[in-house]
Design an enzyme around this catalytic site. Sequence first.
Site, short mmCIF file in Angstrom:
data_model
loop_
_atom_site.label_atom_id
_atom_site.label_comp_id
_atom_site.label_asym_id
_atom_site.label_seq_id
_atom_site.Cartn_x
_atom_site.Cartn_y
_atom_site.Cartn_z
N GLU A 1 47.39 26.58 42.32
CA GLU A 1 48.40 26.10 43.65
C GLU A 1 48.07 24.67 43.47
O GLU A 1 47.35 24.11 42.98
CB GLU A 1 47.24 27.23 44.40
CG GLU A 1 48.09 28.32 44.63
CD GLU A 1 47.01 29.70 45.15
OE1 GLU A 1 45.47 29.98 45.47
OE2 GLU A 1 48.00 29.95 45.78
N GLU B 1 43.77 34.20 41.60
CA GLU B 1 42.73 32.76 42.18
C GLU B 1 41.84 34.51 42.32
O GLU B 1 42.19 35.39 43.86
CB GLU B 1 43.18 32.66 43.47
CG GLU B 1 44.25 31.52 43.34
CD GLU B 1 43.68 30.37 42.45
OE1 GLU B 1 43.15 30.38 41.97
OE2 GLU B 1 45.17 29.27 41.96
N ASN C 1 37.94 35.88 52.93
CA ASN C 1 36.57 34.39 53.07
C ASN C 1 36.90 33.18 53.50
O ASN C 1 36.07 32.45 54.00
CB ASN C 1 36.27 34.66 51.57
CG ASN C 1 37.17 33.82 50.58
OD1 ASN C 1 38.45 34.50 50.30
ND2 ASN C 1 36.18 33.45 49.66
N CYS D 1 34.42 31.54 46.55
CA CYS D 1 35.47 31.89 44.84
C CYS D 1 34.19 30.99 44.15
O CYS D 1 34.26 30.74 43.34
CB CYS D 1 36.67 31.75 45.24
SG CYS D 1 37.76 30.74 45.48
P1 NAD Z 1 39.77 41.97 47.52
O1 NAD Z 1 40.13 41.76 46.48
O2 NAD Z 1 39.14 43.12 47.85
O3 NAD Z 1 41.52 42.10 48.76
C1 NAD Z 1 42.38 41.10 48.55
C2 NAD Z 1 43.64 41.16 49.04
O4 NAD Z 1 44.27 41.93 48.57
C3 NAD Z 1 43.25 42.05 50.41
O5 NAD Z 1 44.45 41.13 51.60
C4 NAD Z 1 43.26 43.37 50.52
O6 NAD Z 1 43.76 44.29 51.55
C5 NAD Z 1 44.54 43.32 49.07
N1 NAD Z 1 44.41 44.15 48.50
C6 NAD Z 1 43.43 45.86 47.98
N2 NAD Z 1 43.77 46.16 47.32
C7 NAD Z 1 45.17 45.90 47.12
C8 NAD Z 1 45.93 46.65 45.98
N3 NAD Z 1 45.89 47.68 45.70
N4 NAD Z 1 47.52 45.72 46.17
C9 NAD Z 1 47.48 45.08 46.65
N5 NAD Z 1 46.70 44.15 47.44
C10 NAD Z 1 45.43 44.46 47.74
O7 NAD Z 1 38.73 40.92 47.87
P2 NAD Z 1 38.37 40.42 48.55
O8 NAD Z 1 37.22 41.20 48.78
O9 NAD Z 1 39.45 40.52 49.81
O10 NAD Z 1 38.41 38.82 48.45
C11 NAD Z 1 36.97 38.15 48.06
C12 NAD Z 1 37.54 38.19 46.50
O11 NAD Z 1 38.28 36.88 46.27
C13 NAD Z 1 36.10 37.93 45.96
O12 NAD Z 1 36.71 38.10 44.38
C14 NAD Z 1 36.23 35.61 45.72
O13 NAD Z 1 36.09 35.31 44.46
C15 NAD Z 1 38.49 36.11 45.78
N6 NAD Z 1 38.73 34.23 45.79
C16 NAD Z 1 39.30 33.99 45.06
C17 NAD Z 1 40.12 32.84 45.68
C18 NAD Z 1 40.45 31.82 44.78
O14 NAD Z 1 41.46 31.44 45.22
N7 NAD Z 1 39.87 31.84 42.87
C19 NAD Z 1 39.99 32.55 46.62
C20 NAD Z 1 38.51 32.97 47.28
C21 NAD Z 1 38.46 34.79 47.30
#
Ligand code: NAD
Length: 457
Positions: free
Chosen positions: A433, A232, A134, A264
């Site tokens: 962070e 996060e 995102n 997020c």
């Molecule tokens: P996601 O959890 O599907 O993937 C995030 C990352 O993790 C990707 O690089 C993915 O390839 C990797 N990943 C997936 N499965 C994994 C595993 N089993 N082991 C290790 N890595 C793995 O999330 P997304 O759909 O890419 O992102 C959206 C989410 O991120 C939303 O829930 C959003 O709220 C959250 N987000 C949080 C913040 C924050 O700072 N709190 C900021 C941005 C996004």
Amino acid sequence: MSDPHELKVLNPATEEVVATVPAAGAAEVDAAVVRAARAQAGWAALAPADRARLLRRFADTVDSHVEELARLEVREAGHTIGNARWEAGNARDLLLYAAGGAERVLGRQIPVPGGWNVTFQEPLGVVGVIAPWNFPMPIAAWGSFPALAAGNAVVLKPAEATPLTALRLAELALEAGLPDHLLQVLPGHGAVAGRALVDHPGVAKIVFTGSTRTGREVMERCARLVKPVTLELGGKSPNIVFADADLTAALDPFSFLDNSGQDCCARTRILVHAPVYDEARALLADALAAVVVGDPADEKTRMGPLISHGQLDRVRSFVPEDAPALRGSAPDGPGFWFPPTVLTGERHDSRAAREEIFGPVAVLLPFADEEDAVRLANDTPYGLSGSLWTRDLGRALRVSQAVRAGNLSVNSHSSVRYWTPFGGFKQSGLGRELGPDALTAFTETKNVFISTEGPVQ
Ligand code: NAD
């Protein structure tokens, strides 16, 4: 059938293939960690002032490529060009801020009997950073740059959909003179490269940004190796609007539409004081109708597409066609488009009001009084951010103390500033962070006692 050894990067506004990138497997992750460990030893041995100087040079190099990085982010992530320029600038600014920290990783002298006692903040070694799609550039930067400044090497795994700006940042780091293999970017699948990084014994810490579901798995796997982790995760943040507020500012739809709602910190639960509910509804209806949704490369566009077909399907599942809602417009044809939407017929415990939608969709809910507002705001497993709007100072102080979230703004919708700590309460995350303590999160404290008694004869 897609090839598991490559990643196809699509332009979300056109569905055209922008690039095809090799996907790292476990062997590539292992080799990268070995190279990173070697690079880290040399980097940590440099004088802090020299590390700072190199990071400032990296910031200058990013600065001279802001437009290129921004255009790349428009193509791979569908961000509006205005937002994408801010994001590249954020990466540059954080580099400068972290570079200053490299010379200020301070220990303490603690008075004890029989000798001198000093503490050192030592780098961890190799840090693994896993980023979502995102905000590919800022989130890669928030995890990586303070870690580098504290003397670590970084192996970064970007999201499958958005590896390009991270790859370019790593090239710019080399161009600026950072040592080979100090910042490596390994695009790959989460279940393969992501897991390999998390499970690797040579990786001293994981910084994970993504969904709460995956974050939980990452934490469980880290626990097996007693590996520290920063998480996060998701959010479902409230926007609490009292009757005495500046309603137009409070109901700015970009509090939840920024980045097409794939944020997020999006304020997707609009909690409005009952006496002004009808006025709020009318203001939101007008504001949604005025949002320009379209080609993200056009300077006039305020909202672009969603990242993918999968995300579009997910968002649609929360908004049945006959749902009572205020709706803006969105283009037809290719691209992953969804109109700005505010659902008006939801209960606070309905699926749309509780789950993170991650699209341009908010729910509008009335509250009766201050106590009710706080109860509704806190009735969620998340606690990332939130806004509250009132001209009553006492109420602003009371409510900002009562809401359980890591990042609140009063009479503002801002969330993330690189000067201040960022992270979530409850299931929105673990650790922080950014801010003045960002580098400390990438160090271990070593305590050394030096006897003044002399050697025992
Ligand atoms: P996601 O959890 O599907 O993937 C995030 C990352 O993790 C990707 O690089 C993915 O390839 C990797 N990943 C997936 N499965 C994994 C595993 N089993 N082991 C290790 N890595 C793995 O999330 P997304 O759909 O890419 O992102 C959206 C989410 O991120 C939303 O829930 C959003 O709220 C959250 N987000 C949080 C913040 C924050 O700072 N709190 C900021 C941005 C996004």
